[in-house]
Design a protein around this motif. Structure first.
Motif, PDB file in Angstrom:
ATOM      1  N   ARG A 236       0.838  -1.196   0.000  1.00 46.44           N
ATOM      2  CA  ARG A 236       0.000   0.000   0.000  1.00 46.44           C
ATOM      3  C   ARG A 236       0.871   1.243   0.000  1.00 46.44           C
ATOM      4  N   ILE A 237       0.637   2.119  -0.991  1.00 44.09           N
ATOM      5  CA  ILE A 237       1.397   3.360  -1.125  1.00 44.09           C
ATOM      6  C   ILE A 237       0.426   4.530  -1.112  1.00 44.09           C
ATOM      7  N   VAL A 238       0.704   5.546  -0.291  1.00 44.36           N
ATOM      8  CA  VAL A 238      -0.101   6.762  -0.244  1.00 44.36           C
ATOM      9  C   VAL A 238       0.728   7.901  -0.826  1.00 44.36           C
ATOM     10  N   VAL A 239       0.186   8.584  -1.833  1.00 46.34           N
ATOM     11  CA  VAL A 239       0.852   9.731  -2.457  1.00 46.34           C
ATOM     12  C   VAL A 239       0.138  10.998  -1.999  1.00 46.34           C
ATOM     13  N   LEU A 240       0.851  11.873  -1.302  1.00 46.15           N
ATOM     14  CA  LEU A 240       0.283  13.133  -0.814  1.00 46.15           C
ATOM     15  C   LEU A 240       0.746  14.270  -1.719  1.00 46.15           C
ATOM     16  N   GLY A 246       4.928  18.029   8.093  1.00 46.00           N
ATOM     17  CA  GLY A 246       4.916  16.888   8.986  1.00 46.00           C
ATOM     18  C   GLY A 246       3.862  15.835   8.663  1.00 46.00           C
ATOM     19  N   GLU A 247       3.103  16.042   7.607  1.00 46.09           N
ATOM     20  CA  GLU A 247       2.002  15.127   7.295  1.00 46.09           C
ATOM     21  C   GLU A 247       2.508  13.766   6.814  1.00 46.09           C
ATOM     22  N   GLU A 248       3.577  13.759   6.050  1.00 46.40           N
ATOM     23  CA  GLU A 248       4.126  12.482   5.557  1.00 46.40           C
ATOM     24  C   GLU A 248       4.523  11.588   6.725  1.00 46.40           C
ATOM     25  N   GLU A 249       5.185  12.167   7.716  1.00 48.59           N
ATOM     26  CA  GLU A 249       5.606  11.391   8.881  1.00 48.59           C
ATOM     27  C   GLU A 249       4.403  10.884   9.664  1.00 48.59           C
ATOM     28  N   SER A 250       3.366  11.715   9.794  1.00 45.37           N
ATOM     29  CA  SER A 250       2.166  11.311  10.533  1.00 45.37           C
ATOM     30  C   SER A 250       1.454  10.151   9.864  1.00 45.37           C
ATOM     31  N   VAL A 251       1.330  10.199   8.543  1.00 45.92           N
ATOM     32  CA  VAL A 251       0.663   9.126   7.800  1.00 45.92           C
ATOM     33  C   VAL A 251       1.442   7.819   7.956  1.00 45.92           C
ATOM     34  N   THR A 252       2.765   7.899   7.848  1.00 50.24           N
ATOM     35  CA  THR A 252       3.600   6.695   7.960  1.00 50.24           C
ATOM     36  C   THR A 252       3.493   6.074   9.347  1.00 50.24           C
ATOM     37  N   ARG A 254       0.952   6.459  11.580  1.00 47.40           N
ATOM     38  CA  ARG A 254      -0.397   6.085  11.973  1.00 47.40           C
ATOM     39  C   ARG A 254      -0.960   4.912  11.182  1.00 47.40           C
ATOM     40  N   LEU A 255      -0.521   4.744   9.939  1.00 50.89           N
ATOM     41  CA  LEU A 255      -1.068   3.689   9.082  1.00 50.89           C
ATOM     42  C   LEU A 255      -0.038   2.575   8.940  1.00 50.89           C
ATOM     43  N   ASP A 256      -0.353   1.414   9.494  1.00 50.97           N
ATOM     44  CA  ASP A 256       0.586   0.284   9.479  1.00 50.97           C
ATOM     45  C   ASP A 256       0.835  -0.215   8.062  1.00 50.97           C
ATOM     46  N   GLY A 257       2.108  -0.481   7.765  1.00 44.31           N
ATOM     47  CA  GLY A 257       2.474  -1.083   6.490  1.00 44.31           C
ATOM     48  C   GLY A 257       2.310  -0.181   5.287  1.00 44.31           C
ATOM     49  N   VAL A 258       2.171   1.131   5.502  1.00 40.74           N
ATOM     50  CA  VAL A 258       1.959   2.066   4.394  1.00 40.74           C
ATOM     51  C   VAL A 258       3.248   2.808   4.080  1.00 40.74           C
ATOM     52  N   SER A 259       3.580   2.877   2.796  1.00 39.88           N
ATOM     53  CA  SER A 259       4.688   3.712   2.339  1.00 39.88           C
ATOM     54  C   SER A 259       4.107   5.041   1.869  1.00 39.88           C
ATOM     55  N   CYS A 260       4.693   6.130   2.295  1.00 44.44           N
ATOM     56  CA  CYS A 260       4.148   7.451   1.956  1.00 44.44           C
ATOM     57  C   CYS A 260       5.127   8.202   1.063  1.00 44.44           C
ATOM     58  N   VAL A 261       4.611   8.796  -0.012  1.00 43.42           N
ATOM     59  CA  VAL A 261       5.406   9.573  -0.959  1.00 43.42           C
ATOM     60  C   VAL A 261       4.747  10.933  -1.116  1.00 43.42           C
ATOM     61  N   THR A 262       5.529  11.981  -1.220  1.00 43.97           N
ATOM     62  CA  THR A 262       4.960  13.323  -1.373  1.00 43.97           C
ATOM     63  C   THR A 262       5.291  13.909  -2.739  1.00 43.97           C
ATOM     64  N   LYS A 346      -8.041  14.144  10.228  1.00 41.40           N
ATOM     65  CA  LYS A 346      -9.185  13.789   9.394  1.00 41.40           C
ATOM     66  C   LYS A 346      -8.717  13.168   8.085  1.00 41.40           C
ATOM     67  N   LEU A 347      -7.635  13.683   7.536  1.00 44.53           N
ATOM     68  CA  LEU A 347      -7.099  13.152   6.278  1.00 44.53           C
ATOM     69  C   LEU A 347      -6.691  11.690   6.441  1.00 44.53           C
ATOM     70  N   ILE A 348      -6.008  11.376   7.538  1.00 42.94           N
ATOM     71  CA  ILE A 348      -5.587   9.995   7.791  1.00 42.94           C
ATOM     72  C   ILE A 348      -6.801   9.088   7.936  1.00 42.94           C
ATOM     73  N   GLU A 349      -7.832   9.580   8.607  1.00 41.57           N
ATOM     74  CA  GLU A 349      -9.070   8.802   8.774  1.00 41.57           C
ATOM     75  C   GLU A 349      -9.714   8.498   7.424  1.00 41.57           C
ATOM     76  N   ILE A 350      -9.741   9.493   6.533  1.00 42.51           N
ATOM     77  CA  ILE A 350     -10.337   9.314   5.201  1.00 42.51           C
ATOM     78  C   ILE A 350      -9.536   8.296   4.386  1.00 42.51           C
ATOM     79  N   ILE A 351      -8.218   8.398   4.440  1.00 37.93           N
ATOM     80  CA  ILE A 351      -7.367   7.462   3.699  1.00 37.93           C
ATOM     81  C   ILE A 351      -7.626   6.032   4.156  1.00 37.93           C
ATOM     82  N   GLU A 352      -7.673   5.838   5.460  1.00 36.59           N
ATOM     83  CA  GLU A 352      -7.884   4.503   6.013  1.00 36.59           C
ATOM     84  C   GLU A 352      -9.283   3.979   5.690  1.00 36.59           C
ATOM     85  N   ASP A 353     -10.295   4.840   5.752  1.00 37.71           N
ATOM     86  CA  ASP A 353     -11.679   4.423   5.475  1.00 37.71           C
ATOM     87  C   ASP A 353     -11.844   3.908   4.047  1.00 37.71           C
TER      88      ASP A 353
END
Length: 400
Positions: A236-240, A246-252, A254-262, A346-353
């Motif tokens: 699972r990859i999330v592109v912001l 600091g949002e990239e670090e927060s997403v990484t 809070r969301l297990d096993g997620v790779s975050c790219v900005t 809220k953004l992290i909640e939406i991504i996970e939902d």
């Protein structure tokens, strides 16, 4: 052909035409492993479960011709079809014109093509083909196992899951290619067959004369989990796009096993320049992802903040993501648009939902969730915009 080392001892491959603008014909991952010994299929037992009267080659290819598909002599490898409950047994013979090339291939294209042709046996009702039957095209293959070279005379055993068969537009078939003794030479698992939305080889009598014009709109819809189970190995990859500090670090975290790219927008540039810059960066991310595609595939969620007219501009990214998914079955893409006021939590909640949602494009406005919906135009007298035998260039669109 391009070969690229992949993860877990796999080799990613891509087969394409040698042109200035190459056409990709096939993509996948190869893995060398022990075969586990020879496997045999009891041909006589399967034949006993099928109808006693086989469908002849003449009847098969006459039916193909009636649907507008004319196989030449060098493409007619089906000799007979035996039909049973949820199973087809096909007798295959390599055309005489190609028999000299047997030793040149382990996976002979003539035999493989004939085994795919044999899938029309699933369309037989009461021993006959019917005009209202819609042909299906091979679309994707989950796995192929090469055990032994193809021979000039083979048997193909095709099986399907009744529940998947009844889904109508898509069905999955497993195929075993065996020699005359029943020795398994080739195994194809999870061959997806898809129907053509416009039909295949439809003639002027069967084609619909009606014209329907549709327009897209947004409708409010709660999150619904997809009916298709995703592999536990799916990366699972999330592109912001233009994230908060600091949002990239927060997403990484809070969301297990997620790779975050900005992706950073082009400074104070206008929306046009920002969109162009971010599109190119997203394209490069997709390209790198496909080059290192894991066995379990990838879920790519792209998130952007936008309001007003900007939403329609950023929404165009869905076409890029959707096109990549259509061309690469292992990729699952999703575009999520949120208000500019949306905070990190809220953004992290939406991504996970939305991680298990089947929608490819989702928009949040004032905490309400919307998805694309197609509606028919209300005009009762819609004139066909196309001329008979006209030539048109169609470009853009939503990659549907």
């Amino acid at each position: 052909m391009d070969l690229v080392p992949g993860s877990k001892d796999t080799i990613a491959f891509e087969i394409y035409s040698d042109e200035v603008a190459p056409i990709i014909y096939c993509q996948g991952h190869a893995l060398l492993k022990p075969t586990g010994g020879e496997a045999f299929v009891d041909i006589d037992k399967i034949k006993s479960l099928c109808s006693s009267e086989p469908i002849t080659a003449e009847k098969c290819y006459a039916f193909f011709a009636s649907k507008g598909i004319d196989y030449g002599p060098a493409q007619q490898g089906v000799k007979a079809l035996y039909t049973g409950r949820n199973v087809i047994l096909a007798q295959l013979v390599m055309p005489a014109k190609l028999s000299h090339s047997t030793d040149q291939y382990m996976l002979h294209p003539s035999i493989v093509d004939a085994s795919l042709q044999a899938a029309i046996g699933f369309l037989i009702r009461d021993g006959e083909f019917h005009d209202d039957i819609q042909l299906k095209l091979p679309y994707a293959l989950e796995e192929m196992e090469l055990c032994n070279p193809c021979t000039t005379k083979m048997w193909a055993v095709l099986r399907y899951d009744q529940e998947k068969m009844d889904s109508g537009f898509v069905q999955k078939v497993d195929i075993d290619l065996c020699d005359h003794r029943g020795l398994v030479c080739i195994r194809m698992k999870g061959l997806t067959m898809r129907g053509s939305e416009g039909g295949i080889g439809r003639n002027e009598h069967s084609a619909s004369k009606d014209t329907m014009l549709l327009y897209s709109s947004w409708k409010e819809k709660d999150v619904v989990k997809s009916e298709t189970e995703r592999s536990v190995d799916t990366q699972r990859i999330v592109v912001l796009i233009a994230p908060h500090e600091g949002e990239e670090e927060s997403v990484t975290q809070r969301l297990d096993g997620v790779s975050c790219v900005t992706i950073q927008a082009a400074g104070k540039a206008g929306i046009e320049e920002q969109f162009q810059s971010c599109s190119v960066q997203l394209f490069e991310i997709i390209k790198r992802t496909l080059q290192n595609m894991p066995v379990g595939g990838v879920m790519l969620q792209t998130v952007v903040r936008a309001n007003g007219n900007e939403s329609s501009v950023w929404g165009a990214l869905s076409a890029l993501l959707r096109t990549a998914q259509l061309e690469h079955p292992g990729l699952i893409s999703q575009l999520i648009e949120v208000d500019t006021e949306t905070g990190t939590e809220k953004l992290i909640e939406i991504i996970e939902d939305n991680k298990d949602s089947p929608e490819h494009q989702v928009r949040y406005k004032h905490s309400n969730r919307y998805v694309i919906d197609w509606k028919e135009m209300e005009s009762k007298s819609v004139c066909c915009p196309w001329k008979d035998k006209g030539v048109y260039l169609i470009t853009g669109g939503q990659a549907e």
